[in-house]
Design an enzyme around this catalytic site. Structure first.
Site, PDB file in Angstrom:
ATOM      1  N   LEU A  12       0.839  -1.202   0.000  1.00  0.00           N
ATOM      2  CA  LEU A  12       0.000   0.000   0.000  1.00  0.00           C
ATOM      3  C   LEU A  12       0.873   1.250   0.000  1.00  0.00           C
ATOM      4  CD1 LEU A  12      -2.645   1.554   0.165  1.00  0.00           C
ATOM      5  CD2 LEU A  12      -2.589   1.254   2.656  1.00  0.00           C
ATOM      6  N   ALA A  70       2.712  -2.331   8.898  1.00  0.00           N
ATOM      7  CA  ALA A  70       2.113  -3.295   9.830  1.00  0.00           C
ATOM      8  C   ALA A  70       2.914  -4.581   9.796  1.00  0.00           C
ATOM      9  CB  ALA A  70       0.659  -3.593   9.438  1.00  0.00           C
ATOM     10  N   TYR A  71       2.774  -5.340  10.870  1.00  0.00           N
ATOM     11  CA  TYR A  71       3.286  -6.705  10.890  1.00  0.00           C
ATOM     12  C   TYR A  71       2.188  -7.540  10.225  1.00  0.00           C
ATOM     13  CZ  TYR A  71       5.309 -11.030  12.716  1.00  0.00           C
ATOM     14  OH  TYR A  71       5.869 -12.269  12.840  1.00  0.00           O
ATOM     15  N   THR A  72       2.382  -7.902   8.950  1.00  0.00           N
ATOM     16  CA  THR A  72       1.295  -8.525   8.176  1.00  0.00           C
ATOM     17  C   THR A  72       1.473 -10.035   7.967  1.00  0.00           C
ATOM     18  OG1 THR A  72       2.451  -7.880   6.162  1.00  0.00           O
ATOM     19  CG2 THR A  72       0.667  -6.438   6.892  1.00  0.00           C
ATOM     20  N   ASP A 112      -9.938  -7.124   7.775  1.00  0.00           N
ATOM     21  CA  ASP A 112     -11.117  -7.982   7.975  1.00  0.00           C
ATOM     22  C   ASP A 112     -10.832  -9.071   9.018  1.00  0.00           C
ATOM     23  OD1 ASP A 112      -9.219  -9.027   6.173  1.00  0.00           O
ATOM     24  OD2 ASP A 112     -10.681 -10.320   5.190  1.00  0.00           O
ATOM     25  N   TYR A 135      -2.517 -11.822  14.780  1.00  0.00           N
ATOM     26  CA  TYR A 135      -2.510 -10.704  13.832  1.00  0.00           C
ATOM     27  C   TYR A 135      -3.791  -9.872  13.984  1.00  0.00           C
ATOM     28  CZ  TYR A 135      -3.066  -8.245   9.376  1.00  0.00           C
ATOM     29  OH  TYR A 135      -3.298  -7.295   8.407  1.00  0.00           O
TER      30      TYR A 135
HETATM   31  N1  LIG Z   1      -1.899  -7.519   2.915  1.00  0.00           N
HETATM   32  C1  LIG Z   1      -3.184  -7.796   3.141  1.00  0.00           C
HETATM   33  O1  LIG Z   1      -3.756  -8.747   2.599  1.00  0.00           O
HETATM   34  C2  LIG Z   1      -3.999  -6.923   4.063  1.00  0.00           C
HETATM   35  C3  LIG Z   1      -5.339  -7.251   4.300  1.00  0.00           C
HETATM   36  C4  LIG Z   1      -6.089  -6.432   5.152  1.00  0.00           C
HETATM   37  C5  LIG Z   1      -5.515  -5.323   5.733  1.00  0.00           C
HETATM   38  N2  LIG Z   1      -4.208  -5.050   5.507  1.00  0.00           N
HETATM   39  C6  LIG Z   1      -3.622  -3.879   6.168  1.00  0.00           C
HETATM   40  O2  LIG Z   1      -3.306  -2.928   5.165  1.00  0.00           O
HETATM   41  C7  LIG Z   1      -2.141  -2.186   5.553  1.00  0.00           C
HETATM   42  C8  LIG Z   1      -1.122  -2.238   4.426  1.00  0.00           C
HETATM   43  O3  LIG Z   1      -0.749  -3.586   4.222  1.00  0.00           O
HETATM   44  P1  LIG Z   1       0.205  -4.034   3.043  1.00  0.00           P
HETATM   45  O4  LIG Z   1      -0.481  -5.119   2.322  1.00  0.00           O
HETATM   46  O5  LIG Z   1       0.727  -2.842   2.305  1.00  0.00           O
HETATM   47  O6  LIG Z   1       1.378  -4.694   3.903  1.00  0.00           O
HETATM   48  P2  LIG Z   1       2.879  -5.033   3.489  1.00  0.00           P
HETATM   49  O7  LIG Z   1       3.032  -5.040   2.020  1.00  0.00           O
HETATM   50  O8  LIG Z   1       3.242  -6.231   4.292  1.00  0.00           O
HETATM   51  O9  LIG Z   1       3.643  -3.767   4.011  1.00  0.00           O
HETATM   52  C9  LIG Z   1       3.782  -3.515   5.373  1.00  0.00           C
HETATM   53  C10 LIG Z   1       5.006  -2.659   5.545  1.00  0.00           C
HETATM   54  O10 LIG Z   1       5.170  -2.505   6.953  1.00  0.00           O
HETATM   55  C11 LIG Z   1       6.533  -2.559   7.195  1.00  0.00           C
HETATM   56  N3  LIG Z   1       6.887  -2.971   8.556  1.00  0.00           N
HETATM   57  C12 LIG Z   1       6.639  -4.142   9.168  1.00  0.00           C
HETATM   58  N4  LIG Z   1       7.199  -4.142  10.385  1.00  0.00           N
HETATM   59  C13 LIG Z   1       7.802  -2.929  10.515  1.00  0.00           C
HETATM   60  C14 LIG Z   1       8.560  -2.332  11.545  1.00  0.00           C
HETATM   61  N5  LIG Z   1       8.824  -2.945  12.693  1.00  0.00           N
HETATM   62  N6  LIG Z   1       9.038  -1.089  11.334  1.00  0.00           N
HETATM   63  C15 LIG Z   1       8.796  -0.437  10.175  1.00  0.00           C
HETATM   64  N7  LIG Z   1       8.093  -0.954   9.168  1.00  0.00           N
HETATM   65  C16 LIG Z   1       7.606  -2.193   9.348  1.00  0.00           C
HETATM   66  C17 LIG Z   1       7.082  -3.586   6.236  1.00  0.00           C
HETATM   67  O11 LIG Z   1       8.455  -3.339   6.115  1.00  0.00           O
HETATM   68  P3  LIG Z   1       9.459  -4.372   5.407  1.00  0.00           P
HETATM   69  O12 LIG Z   1       9.201  -4.128   3.932  1.00  0.00           O
HETATM   70  O13 LIG Z   1      10.789  -3.912   5.870  1.00  0.00           O
HETATM   71  O14 LIG Z   1       9.049  -5.721   5.899  1.00  0.00           O
HETATM   72  C18 LIG Z   1       6.274  -3.298   4.992  1.00  0.00           C
HETATM   73  O15 LIG Z   1       6.942  -2.387   4.154  1.00  0.00           O
HETATM   74  C19 LIG Z   1      -1.686  -2.813   6.868  1.00  0.00           C
HETATM   75  O16 LIG Z   1      -2.213  -2.060   7.933  1.00  0.00           O
HETATM   76  C20 LIG Z   1      -2.332  -4.180   6.887  1.00  0.00           C
HETATM   77  O17 LIG Z   1      -2.542  -4.650   8.194  1.00  0.00           O
HETATM   78  C21 LIG Z   1      -3.442  -5.804   4.662  1.00  0.00           C
END
Ligand SMILES: NC(=O)c1ccc[n+]([C@@H]2O[C@H](COP(=O)([O-])OP(=O)(O)OC[C@H]3O[C@@H](n4cnc5c(N)ncnc54)[C@H](OP(=O)(O)O)[C@@H]3O)[C@@H](O)[C@H]2O)c1
Length: 308
Positions: A12, A70-72, A112, A135
């Site tokens: 995102l 986020a920790y995803t 979700d 999570y």
């Molecule tokens: N992915 C899904 O299917 C999904 C579904 C529902 C909601 N969401 C929510 O949508 C939002 C965006 O998700 P996304 O899919 O873009 O997730 P993503 O691609 O996993 O990206 C999350 C980012 O957070 C960073 N991160 C994790 N731990 C960290 C830490 N300790 N310090 C700094 N950065 C850290 C990661 O860094 P690194 O690159 O260094 O690991 C990564 O760049 C999140 O709030 C997630 O919970 C996601």
């Protein structure tokens, strides 16, 4: 308007960076981003470090903080709950605390997976949460953290979304394309239902939240519904049509019981987005159309084959 985005290297985060409006609510946008490792002009910020999170907000005093980090890793979270909680709940709490001393607002992304998936019809933003794993529980705490500190003043937004994917990062689409290229056959769970959401549409919704100064809890996903199996079959069909796959792997539908994972997942986690669409004045794409768009992006970024 000063906008601070965390998680700039995530799916995102990257979509947000590539779609920043010049002007929001009549004000020119000044963008500042953070990433765990820095890079691409981003400030280094580890969200597990609450002191650093607080200090950065106090230093920058953003008008909006979009917390896209986020920790995803849903399954890994079961094995390292402290870290998942620090990133998903501790950091939003620290951000919101620091914002209390300013006029700034926070957009907290959520999931979700805060729901148990047992009701069999779409979840309303106002419904109570009941997460099944670490999570989801840590994200639910992150929601509470920002709403408790800034909700009453109308300075906190929680935007829940589902099954996020895009042309870059770690996601189901890219995993499926890899596995379908490598294997003759694979199994995909067919009894969990939700909605895939493309990062492009989600980023647009985030910018609309800022434009309309939305507050409270909201839901955003692409339109329609699918099982993971449906999603995989659509990926296969479109990838074959667009030349992203050269051969058709066999995809078998599995039950959740046939595909055990460390974390339990909601069986039915559709989000009712009706109110949010009206508030944002934004209609989502049907998920298959959004998927076709992402596939076109992938195709255009593939190296061209030399002509014979
Ligand atoms: N992915 C899904 O299917 C999904 C579904 C529902 C909601 N969401 C929510 O949508 C939002 C965006 O998700 P996304 O899919 O873009 O997730 P993503 O691609 O996993 O990206 C999350 C980012 O957070 C960073 N991160 C994790 N731990 C960290 C830490 N300790 N310090 C700094 N950065 C850290 C990661 O860094 P690194 O690159 O260094 O690991 C990564 O760049 C999140 O709030 C997630 O919970 C996601």
């Amino acid at each position: 308007m000063k906008v601070l985005i965390t998680g700039a290297a995530g799916q995102l985060g990257r979509a947000l960076r590539s779609s920043v409006p010049d002007v929001i609510a009549g004000e020119p946008v000044q963008l500042i981003t953070t990433a765990r490792q820095g890079g691409n002009d981003s400030r280094v910020l580890d969200l597990a470090d609450a002191v650093a999170c607080r200090a950065l907000v106090q230093e920058l005093r953003p008008d909006w903080l979009i917390n896209a980090a986020a920790y995803t890793a849903v399954d890994n979270a079961e094995g390292e709950p402290e870290r998942a909680w620090a990133v998903n709940a501790g950091a939003p709490a620290a951000f919101a605390e620091a914002l209390q001393g300013t006029d700034g607002r926070i957009l907290q992304l959520s999931t979700d997976f805060v729901f148990n998936g047992q009701q069999g019809m779409p979840y309303q933003p106002s419904q109570s949460v009941d997460p099944l794993g670490v999570y989801g529980a840590s994200k639910a705490d992150g929601e509470r953290a920002v709403l408790e500190r800034l909700g009453e003043e109308g300075r906190a937004v929680v935007l829940r979304t589902s099954w996020v994917y895009g042309p870059v990062g770690k996601n189901f689409l890219l995993t499926m394309l890899r596995l379908m290229g490598e294997r003759e056959q694979l199994g995909v769970v067919a009894d969990q239902v939700g909605c895939p959401t493309s990062t492009a549409g989600l980023a647009q919704a985030c910018w609309a939240v800022l434009e309309h100064a939305v507050t409270g809890v909201h839901h955003w996903s692409d339109a329609g519904a699918a099982s993971w199996y449906d999603f995989a079959m659509a990926i296969r069909e479109l990838a074959l049509a667009q030349g992203l796959l050269q051969r058709s792997a066999v995809v078998r539908p599995l039950t959740t019981a046939e595909y055990p994972t460390p974390a339990r997942r909601p069986g039915y986690s559709l989000l009712d987005c009706t109110a949010t669409r009206a508030r944002l004045q934004l209609e989502p794409r049907y998920w298959r159309e959004a998927l076709a768009d992402v596939m076109r992006v992938l195709r255009s970024s593939q190296p061209r084959k030399p002509s014979p």
